[in-house]
Each structure stands twice: as structure tokens, then as C-alpha cells.
Design a protein around this motif. Structure first.
Motif, PDB file in Angstrom:
ATOM      1  N   SER A 247      35.856  39.880  40.925  1.00 21.23           N
ATOM      2  CA  SER A 247      36.724  40.576  39.973  1.00 21.23           C
ATOM      3  C   SER A 247      37.727  39.600  39.380  1.00 21.23           C
ATOM      4  CB  SER A 247      37.471  41.717  40.664  1.00 21.23           C
ATOM      5  OG  SER A 247      38.457  41.199  41.546  1.00 21.23           O
ATOM      6  N   VAL A 248      38.427  40.043  38.339  1.00 24.97           N
ATOM      7  CA  VAL A 248      39.455  39.201  37.730  1.00 24.97           C
ATOM      8  C   VAL A 248      40.524  38.866  38.768  1.00 24.97           C
ATOM      9  CG1 VAL A 248      41.188  39.062  35.905  1.00 24.97           C
ATOM     10  CG2 VAL A 248      39.014  40.201  35.460  1.00 24.97           C
ATOM     11  N   ALA A 249      40.920  39.866  39.557  1.00 23.53           N
ATOM     12  CA  ALA A 249      41.909  39.636  40.612  1.00 23.53           C
ATOM     13  C   ALA A 249      41.381  38.660  41.661  1.00 23.53           C
ATOM     14  CB  ALA A 249      42.305  40.958  41.255  1.00 23.53           C
ATOM     15  N   VAL A 267      50.502  34.153  34.808  1.00 25.65           N
ATOM     16  CA  VAL A 267      49.056  34.313  34.666  1.00 25.65           C
ATOM     17  C   VAL A 267      48.819  34.904  33.288  1.00 25.65           C
ATOM     18  CG1 VAL A 267      46.996  35.542  35.441  1.00 25.65           C
ATOM     19  CG2 VAL A 267      48.609  34.607  37.128  1.00 25.65           C
ATOM     20  N   LEU A 268      48.042  34.199  32.460  1.00 21.64           N
ATOM     21  CA  LEU A 268      47.773  34.627  31.085  1.00 21.64           C
ATOM     22  C   LEU A 268      46.359  35.175  31.001  1.00 21.64           C
ATOM     23  CD1 LEU A 268      48.540  34.752  28.053  1.00 21.64           C
ATOM     24  CD2 LEU A 268      47.751  32.380  27.863  1.00 21.64           C
ATOM     25  N   SER A 281      47.748  42.344  38.014  1.00 21.12           N
ATOM     26  CA  SER A 281      49.185  42.150  38.150  1.00 21.12           C
ATOM     27  C   SER A 281      49.567  41.949  39.610  1.00 21.12           C
ATOM     28  CB  SER A 281      49.935  43.352  37.565  1.00 21.12           C
ATOM     29  OG  SER A 281      51.330  43.159  37.655  1.00 21.12           O
ATOM     30  N   GLY A 282      48.937  42.735  40.503  1.00 23.16           N
ATOM     31  CA  GLY A 282      49.206  42.576  41.924  1.00 23.16           C
ATOM     32  C   GLY A 282      48.757  41.228  42.449  1.00 23.16           C
ATOM     33  N   ALA A 283      47.579  40.767  41.982  1.00 20.47           N
ATOM     34  CA  ALA A 283      47.084  39.459  42.406  1.00 20.47           C
ATOM     35  C   ALA A 283      47.983  38.344  41.871  1.00 20.47           C
ATOM     36  CB  ALA A 283      45.653  39.262  41.925  1.00 20.47           C
ATOM     37  N   VAL A 292      50.910  37.979  31.976  1.00 22.87           N
ATOM     38  CA  VAL A 292      51.153  38.064  30.537  1.00 22.87           C
ATOM     39  C   VAL A 292      49.834  38.411  29.868  1.00 22.87           C
ATOM     40  CG1 VAL A 292      51.860  36.829  28.449  1.00 22.87           C
ATOM     41  CG2 VAL A 292      53.021  36.368  30.620  1.00 22.87           C
ATOM     42  N   LEU A 293      49.806  39.525  29.139  1.00 19.92           N
ATOM     43  CA  LEU A 293      48.600  39.949  28.428  1.00 19.92           C
ATOM     44  C   LEU A 293      48.743  39.642  26.950  1.00 19.92           C
ATOM     45  CD1 LEU A 293      47.997  43.406  30.143  1.00 19.92           C
ATOM     46  CD2 LEU A 293      46.876  41.225  30.657  1.00 19.92           C
TER      47      LEU A 293
END
Length: 322
Positions: A247-249, A267-268, A281-283, A292-293
Motif C-alpha cells: 500500500s501507499v502507507a 511526505v508529498l 497521513s498516519g504512516a 502534503v497532497l
């Protein structure tokens, strides 16, 4: 004020990051150093590495071209570096087929000058580079992974997969990663650049074969941990074969798995690629970072970073006060 940035990676991901960093001007005055993996064993680089020894040149070439100057002559030189010889059907055993011109130039410069850093500096001057390209080590490395399900017929079996190319295309799940030799000497100039940096940037890029290998070089890992620089992680837009099931995390968790003391500041990521931002966000928070999105992908729907959009997203992050 000049901001010293060190970007880690290899291949297309690092190239995208470097092109984006160049787009930060004129808002930011950046001094850019790319630190590049040296484990490639496929294609033209793999052939040259096997036949001539020395560092595989392909990822180094891509970084140099990404930083090439804008003068028409240097743009032509950059195009020449990227030109790949086609196969001549009338010639038997065409040794040039498949080779990029820049790979041959770098290979020749390394042999001529006897030092890859000197070769890269000379090639950078040829291309009017607006930054510096360094190898993570002066010696080539092999990437090895323990992969579960590499053989589709035995989905629960774990086996060793050797070589950057084979790890990159594996259809199994990578469970652990190592380098051979296990503790290659870091490029001294790269260690010095990390110590002097204001920002360290990890990603985007192939996570197991381009990003994480830097953390497995003991001297680089130590330099990263003691560097006073702030740290940014730029996430990928889609999973690759080597990270299917991750996953992304999980990408962020992998950084801590290989370098437990690692922390980050930002993290972008692209909002569409992330989906539900809560796990990511948690990771990020587990690294000490803020998520940051921003819309950083190209408009055609393919999972590629747009250099202009990524550069626009980087400006407020890199220019932020501590």
C-alpha cells in the motif's frame, strides 16, 4: 539564499524529481546533487557492466540529462546522450544495437579518467548541467531480494531473486532486500553532500531497486541520520511490479524497516493516487512528517509525475521556514 538539495534514486523516478527541482527556479535558488543507485544489471547498462566492468551507466546518464542546461547546443548533446542505436539487420552481431550513446560516453570517460566521479563531472560539463550527479558508491552492487510467490505455481514459497532487473519485474511479494557486497563503501563526495545539505529528498522511483538501496549503504545511512537537513519523501503515483501488494502507507513503513531511526519532515503525494488519506497521513506521522497532497501527475491519466506540477508543489515545501 541558496538551498542545497540532495535527491536520492535512480532511473525515471529520480529524473522526474530532478526535472521538477529545476522548475523551482526562479522562486528558489537550488544547488542540486543527485545520488544515484549503481545496481542496474539490465539492458545496455547490464551489458556494459558485464563486458567492461565498472559502474552501470544508465541511471547516471538519465540524471545527467535531466540536469542538462537549456542552451540549444547542450540540449542537442542531451538528445545525443539519450539516442539509442537501433538494430542494423544487414550486420551480424551488431554490438551497438540497444546501447544509448550516453552510456558509451560515460563508460569511456570512466576508463579514460579512472574515476567515476571525475567522469560524471566531465560529462556534466559537456551537458552544461545545472547540478551534480554522484554514484552512491564507486563500486557496482547487486540487489538481492527474498520474494514470496516468485513462482506462481508455488505462491507460499520464499526464494532468493538476484539482480536489479529480476527484482524489478518479479511477480511475487518482496519480503526483504539486501545488497551484495553487504556494506559497499559510500562515495565520499555523496557523504559530504549529505552533510552539507539543507534538504534530503527520497523518491519517487522504484522503491526496492532505486530508493531503498541507499539506506543499505552503511556510510550513506549514517550520514543521512546525522545530517541537519530536513527530509522529504515523494511518493509514487502507482504500484510497480516489485511493489504489488504494497500500500501507499507500506511504502513509508518500508523506509523505517530498513533504517529504523529515519525521520522525515514532509511526505508529498498526489491526492488521486493516495485515495483515502488517513492511512498515509498516519504512516507519515510515524516518520514525524506531515502529509502534503498536491496534483502532481500528468493530465493523460498515466502514472507519471508532471515536472511543472511537481515543481510547483515543491516550492512551498522547500522554501518553508523551519
Amino acid at each position: 539564499m541558496t538551498i542545497r538539495v540532495v535527491a536520492f534514486g535512480g532511473g525515471h523516478g529520480l529524473s522526474a524529481s530532478l526535472r521538477a527541482l529545476r522548475r523551482c527556479a526562479p522562486e528558489l535558488d537550488l544547488d542540486i546533487t543527485a545520488v544515484v543507485t549503481v545496481g542496474d544489471d539490465g539492458g545496455s547498462s547490464g551489458r556494459l557492466r558485464a563486458e567492461r566492468g565498472g559502474l552501470p551507466p544508465g541511471d547516471l546518464r538519465q540524471a545527467l540529462v535531466a540536469l542538462a542546461g537549456d542552451h540549444p547546443a547542450t540540449r542537442r548533446s542531451a538528445g545525443l546522450f539519450q539516442h539509442r542505436f537501433g538494430e542494423v539487420t544487414t550486420v551480424r552481431g551488431d554490438g551497438l544495437a540497444g546501447h544509448a550513446v550516453g552510456n558509451l560516453v560515460l563508460c569511456g570517460l570512466m576508463e579514460l579518467l579512472g574515476d567515476p566521479v571525475a567522469a560524471l563531472e566531465h560529462a556534466g560539463a559537456m551537458l552544461g548541467s545545472v547540478g551534480r550527479v554522484l554514484p552512491m558508491s564507486r563500486q557496482p552492487v547487486d540487489i538481492e531480494a527474498q520474494v514470496r510467490g516468485a513462482d506462481p505455481g508455488r505462491p507460499d514459497e520464499v526464494c532468493a531473486v538476484r539482480g536489479q532487473h529480476q527484482v524489478a519485474v518479479t511477480t511475487g511479494r518482496v519480503e526483504s532486500l539486501r545488497l551484495s557486497p553487504q556494506a559497499p563503501a559510500a562515495c565520499a563526495e555523496a557523504v559530504a553532500a549529505i552533510g552539507a545539505a539543507d534538504w534530503l529528498i527520497f523518491g519517487p522511483g522504484s522503491w526496492y531497486t532505486s530508493v531503498l538501496p541507499h539506506l543499505l549503504v552503511p556510510q550513506l545511512a549514517a550520514a543521512i541520520l546525522v545530517s541537519p537537513a530536513r527530509r522529504l519523501v515523494t511518493l509514487n503515483l502507482a504500484a510497480e511490479k516489485e511493489t504489488l501488494g504494497l500500500s501507499v502507507a507500506d511504502h513509508l513503513a518500508a523506509l523505517r524497516w530498513y533504517l529504523p531511526e529515519l525521520t522525515a519532515d514532509f511526505v508529498l503525494a498526489d491526492a488521486k493516487a493516495v485515495g483515502d488519506p488517513e492511512p498515509v497521513s498516519g504512516a507519515a506521522e510515524s516518520l514525524g512528517a506531515r502529509l502534503v497532497l498536491a496534483p502532481v501527475a500528468v493530465d493523460d491519466g498515466t502514472p507519471r509525475h508532471d515536472p511543472a506540477a511537481l515543481g510547483a508543489a515543491l516550492v512551498p515545501v522547500l522554501g518553508a521556514d523551519r
